[in-house]
Design a protein around this motif. Structure first.
Motif, PDB file in Angstrom:
ATOM      1  N   GLY A  21       0.758  -1.243   0.000  1.00 32.10           N
ATOM      2  CA  GLY A  21       0.000   0.000   0.000  1.00 32.10           C
ATOM      3  C   GLY A  21       0.791   1.297   0.000  1.00 32.10           C
ATOM      4  O   GLY A  21       0.338   2.298   0.564  1.00 32.10           O
ATOM      5  N   TRP A  44      -4.755   4.877  -4.506  1.00 33.69           N
ATOM      6  CA  TRP A  44      -5.865   3.943  -4.704  1.00 33.69           C
ATOM      7  C   TRP A  44      -5.473   2.907  -5.754  1.00 33.69           C
ATOM      8  O   TRP A  44      -5.800   3.037  -6.937  1.00 33.69           O
ATOM      9  CB  TRP A  44      -7.133   4.696  -5.101  1.00 33.69           C
ATOM     10  N   MET A  46      -4.413  -1.592  -6.064  1.00 32.42           N
ATOM     11  CA  MET A  46      -4.288  -2.905  -5.403  1.00 32.42           C
ATOM     12  C   MET A  46      -3.892  -3.954  -6.426  1.00 32.42           C
ATOM     13  O   MET A  46      -4.078  -3.777  -7.623  1.00 32.42           O
ATOM     14  CB  MET A  46      -5.613  -3.321  -4.747  1.00 32.42           C
ATOM     15  N   CYS A  57      -6.384   0.269 -10.384  1.00 30.78           N
ATOM     16  CA  CYS A  57      -6.152   1.577  -9.786  1.00 30.78           C
ATOM     17  C   CYS A  57      -7.265   2.523 -10.212  1.00 30.78           C
ATOM     18  O   CYS A  57      -7.946   2.289 -11.216  1.00 30.78           O
ATOM     19  CB  CYS A  57      -4.781   2.135 -10.170  1.00 30.78           C
TER      20      CYS A  57
ATOM     21  N   GLU B  19      -6.799   3.355   2.793  1.00 29.10           N
ATOM     22  CA  GLU B  19      -5.862   3.848   1.778  1.00 29.10           C
ATOM     23  C   GLU B  19      -4.400   3.532   2.113  1.00 29.10           C
ATOM     24  O   GLU B  19      -3.596   3.300   1.198  1.00 29.10           O
ATOM     25  CB  GLU B  19      -6.068   5.365   1.628  1.00 29.10           C
ATOM     26  N   MET B  46      -8.573  -1.715  -2.095  1.00 30.87           N
ATOM     27  CA  MET B  46      -8.274  -0.290  -2.318  1.00 30.87           C
ATOM     28  C   MET B  46      -9.560   0.516  -2.231  1.00 30.87           C
ATOM     29  O   MET B  46     -10.653  -0.020  -2.399  1.00 30.87           O
ATOM     30  CB  MET B  46      -7.635  -0.063  -3.693  1.00 30.87           C
TER      31      MET B  46
END
Lengths: 184, 184
Positions: A21, A44, A46, A57, B19, B46
């Motif tokens: 993250g 944002w 993953m 994203c 986040e 996310m």
């Protein structure tokens, strides 16, 4: 800053960079109608699949990068370490509509191997990505990206990433712990 | 452990919890054909929208939780602090097919307000979620969730979260830095 000193990492390791993250930078090329390369700050994102590595994203339709991503179909996800944190925030506070961010922030755009978007010379990791699925773009500004190549700068040892908690508050990577896991 | 001592957080703050990329737990109820509540470890998530808060996550079709999530349409995302790290790894190393994980790991399931899935008493934050979109489930096992309620345990002060780098290697939250940002 020579990309020649960079090491390529196996694609199967993409998740080890993104799953924790970190705040990342997303670059796009000037190939679209926008006309100039740009870089934005993003949290944002993953992982979606290990191999071939897919990630998701969110790039807001209000962002200057959105049109470039749609038109050119590729981008680079660059991972900055702590030293770049003030620059990362300043990148997030202005728009590529108004300014050439690479020039303004003294970032070094380097040619990628598979995509038109530039690598960021100052980041410790750069992932070349192509847009693999736009099915959720209309509803959520959500892009599925495939990672095509991973570059690591071996000169940046044990880089500490930053994690955004809102309004410019970031938590920096602390200590590492190891716990026996059967899962990758 | 009384949920009565928990505070509710405004929904607009969901992103401040998720986040930064912490390892989280996802719980599902026993309402589906699975027949028992379950909890899994997850890092692939996310934010997608600030308010109403939407998030995306990947729950593999191979996971026991997948069927429950599809059938019941709700879940809880619980955020564990460092103290729970060894338990978090053990949760990830076994399946709800074979074992009642709440019992095995001494976790306290608590009734949620809007969903059938249980809150986890030992976590410092619990987000009640309902499945909002399954359009990417078939292709990517990707669920869009809407956060309906956020619970915070005020007794857990300054919780440190953990971030997975692969194979049981976790980076723990370190120091916090503040940089002037115009962006939330």
């Amino acid at each position: 800053m020579e990309p020649s000193r960079w090491k390529s990492l196996p694609l199967s390791k993409a998740y080890q960079l993104l799953e924790p993250g970190p705040v990342v930078l997303l670059t796009t090329s000037g190939k679209g109608r926008n006309g100039r390369a740009n870089v934005m700050t993003m949290s944002w994102h993953m992982m979606v699949e290990f191999e071939p590595p897919l990630l998701a994203c969110v790039v807001s339709a209000a962002d200057f990068s959105f049109a470039a991503l749609r038109q050119t179909g590729d981008c680079v996800i660059a991972v900055p370490a702590l030293k770049l944190a003030p620059t990362v925030v300043r990148i997030g506070n202005c728009s590529g509509r108004d300014v050439d961010k690479f020039e303004k922030f003294g970032l070094t755009p380097l040619a990628a191997e598979h995509v038109a978007a530039p690598l960021v010379g100052e980041c410790f990791a750069n992932l070349e990505c192509r847009v693999a699925d736009t099915g959720f773009v209309k509803k959520y500004d959500l892009f599925i990206l495939e990672v095509l190549k991973i570059w690591i700068d071996p000169k940046q040892k044990n880089p500490k990433t930053i994690h955004h908690h809102g309004y410019g508050r970031f938590v920096v990577d602390g200590r590492t712990i190891r716990l026996g896991s059967r899962m990758r």
